[in-house]
Design an enzyme around this catalytic site. Sequence first.
Site, PDB file in Angstrom:
ATOM      1  N   PRO A 193      55.430  95.835 -68.175  1.00 41.35           N
ATOM      2  CG  PRO A 193      56.304  94.201 -69.612  1.00 41.35           C
ATOM      3  CD  PRO A 193      55.515  95.486 -69.601  1.00 41.35           C
ATOM      4  CB  ALA A 194      59.484  94.019 -63.999  1.00 43.41           C
ATOM      5  CD  GLU A 195      63.056  97.453 -64.409  1.00 44.44           C
ATOM      6  OE1 GLU A 195      61.895  97.771 -64.741  1.00 44.44           O
ATOM      7  OE2 GLU A 195      63.496  97.585 -63.252  1.00 44.44           O
ATOM      8  N   GLY A 248      54.111  95.733 -56.677  1.00 42.83           N
ATOM      9  CA  GLY A 248      55.530  96.052 -56.538  1.00 42.83           C
ATOM     10  C   GLY A 248      55.811  96.586 -55.154  1.00 42.83           C
ATOM     11  CB  THR A 250      55.660  99.868 -49.675  1.00 45.52           C
ATOM     12  OG1 THR A 250      55.108  98.578 -49.372  1.00 45.52           O
ATOM     13  CG2 THR A 250      54.871 100.927 -48.929  1.00 45.52           C
ATOM     14  N   GLY A 253      54.672 102.179 -54.981  1.00 47.44           N
ATOM     15  CA  GLY A 253      53.222 102.282 -54.806  1.00 47.44           C
ATOM     16  C   GLY A 253      52.819 103.658 -54.297  1.00 47.44           C
ATOM     17  CD  GLU A 270      50.370  92.052 -54.136  1.00 46.63           C
ATOM     18  OE1 GLU A 270      51.024  92.331 -53.101  1.00 46.63           O
ATOM     19  OE2 GLU A 270      50.754  91.295 -55.025  1.00 46.63           O
ATOM     20  NE  ARG A 298      55.565  80.680 -53.423  1.00 48.29           N
ATOM     21  CZ  ARG A 298      54.498  81.395 -53.770  1.00 48.29           C
ATOM     22  NH1 ARG A 298      53.805  81.077 -54.827  1.00 48.29           N
ATOM     23  NH2 ARG A 298      54.104  82.420 -53.050  1.00 48.29           N
ATOM     24  CB  CYS A 304      54.635  90.659 -51.934  1.00 50.03           C
ATOM     25  SG  CYS A 304      53.396  89.882 -52.956  1.00 50.03           S
ATOM     26  CB  SER A 463      48.233  82.782 -53.511  1.00 54.63           C
ATOM     27  OG  SER A 463      47.731  83.575 -54.527  1.00 54.63           O
TER      28      SER A 463
END
Length: 502
Positions: A193-195, A248, A250, A253, A270, A298, A304, A463
Amino acid sequence: MLNFARCNGSQTVGRRYFSLLRDKNYIGGEWVAASSGKTFQVTNPVNDKVIGIAQDSTPEDAEKAIKVASGSFKMWADLPAKEKGIKLKSLLKLVNTHSDDLAKLITAECGKPLAEAKAEVMYSAGYLEWYAEEAKRIYGEVLAPPNNTRELVVLKEPIGVVGFITPWNFPLAMLVRKAAAALAAGCVCVARPAEDTPFSALALAALVEKAGFPAGTFNVVTSSRSQAGPIGQALCASPQVAGISFTGSTAVGKILYQQCANTVKRLGLELGGNASYIIFPTADLSRAVQGVMGSKFRNAGQACVATNRVLVHESVFDKFSSMLATAVKTQLVSGDGFDPAVNQGPLINEQQFQKVDGIVKDAVSKGARVVSGGGIHPTLKGRFYQPTVLSNITEDMKIYNEEIFGPICPLYKFYSEDEAVTIANSTRRGLANYFYSNDYAQVWRVAKRLESGMVGVNEGLISAAEAPFGGVKESGFGREGSRHGVDDYVHTKYVCFGGLQN
Ligand code: ADP
């Protein structure tokens, strides 16, 4: 409001607020320290107070997790689909039972308002529910053979160990929607997971443990940013990892795409978006304003699929911009997400804050008009940016091309449908687009012409676990959610049964 003043370690915070706070990696069903012996502090973006510590793991820890995941793969893959579904349902039940605790953790580590954090937990639960059911519906096929001596069968088989790299903006949901699909398909997981937000992932691991998933099927390895690259590289390079799923930027990615080439890995990306939100002359303006409030503001714009540029037809431009400015001024309240009146949290970190401020300054210096907001929050300390509406945007501004990831809403005036669609498509990104129109022929025409993986028609928040989420162009490939969400986690195997008749 929560008082973090006394919080100097996970235990204090854990007992008082967060029953699911964990400070170790979850590998092979055990809570273990990083082999480096190092930890890092995780802070609340509202006030930079320490929430707790997490393990600063290295590739060595990731490799351990890959090894135990690999060891558990056959057993999990061979479990009947119904049993996998039952396990996912147990996890769903626990997520529902602990929804308040999970929401508090999300708010504490990522700063979003508690109501949004609760919505994120429910959204995550939606994916667990969907894939608990979908596990039983991963069908193969029996094909019509070219002659009577053969039967042709198509099997769907789990690909193996999958690595997940997830972001901080939806720290629970981005992991759950990958893991639920992968586990349903029979894969086993190693997540990094992200830090900024490791605790939501560790909390999920705590619930996975409670749900009784076999050891090794779901593993979490945390690290600081300095180890993100090396751990990512270890996941991409390992021949024991069959696929990577990343949510995360581009830029990252593209690095992962290159790193996966050597082992020809399955990859789901994604990545960032650049969503246009188009208001045509027949739009219901009140609904369009409310739609953009959700889509743009939001999570303080840190999504993204957030609206990045609002294109408004010249015939309704003045009316729409004044309605939007009123809504922004009257409906948005910035502050600590634990305060129930607040619906705008801070930006996640200094880098993001400086980026957003730079984008606004660049636009204003090149002639953008500030309709509302326009700068750092005047009274709140920390990384609060005023919800901002800008007009007079031109193509030479950064805001025209870059993903903003902040509460900044740029308005452009357009004169024809063609022009609006051309602007919306004039980007290398293609995640989501939105438009408002009540001209039914235009609705169908524009929905088809927009170059993005997702389109919202008269809706700003689209979503759902039932629908495929993902992009085209440099927004990535692969889909999450819906029946398509398992595709990244299964091989298609063709078996030809021959010699059946003489
Ligand atoms: P953001 O700008 O939203 O933080 P990033 O793409 O930088 O988006 O980060 C998304 C996730 O990717 C985070 O978990 C981050 O730590 C991780 N990450 C960043 N750089 C790399 C890398 N080179 N390899 C693997 N993961 C990375």
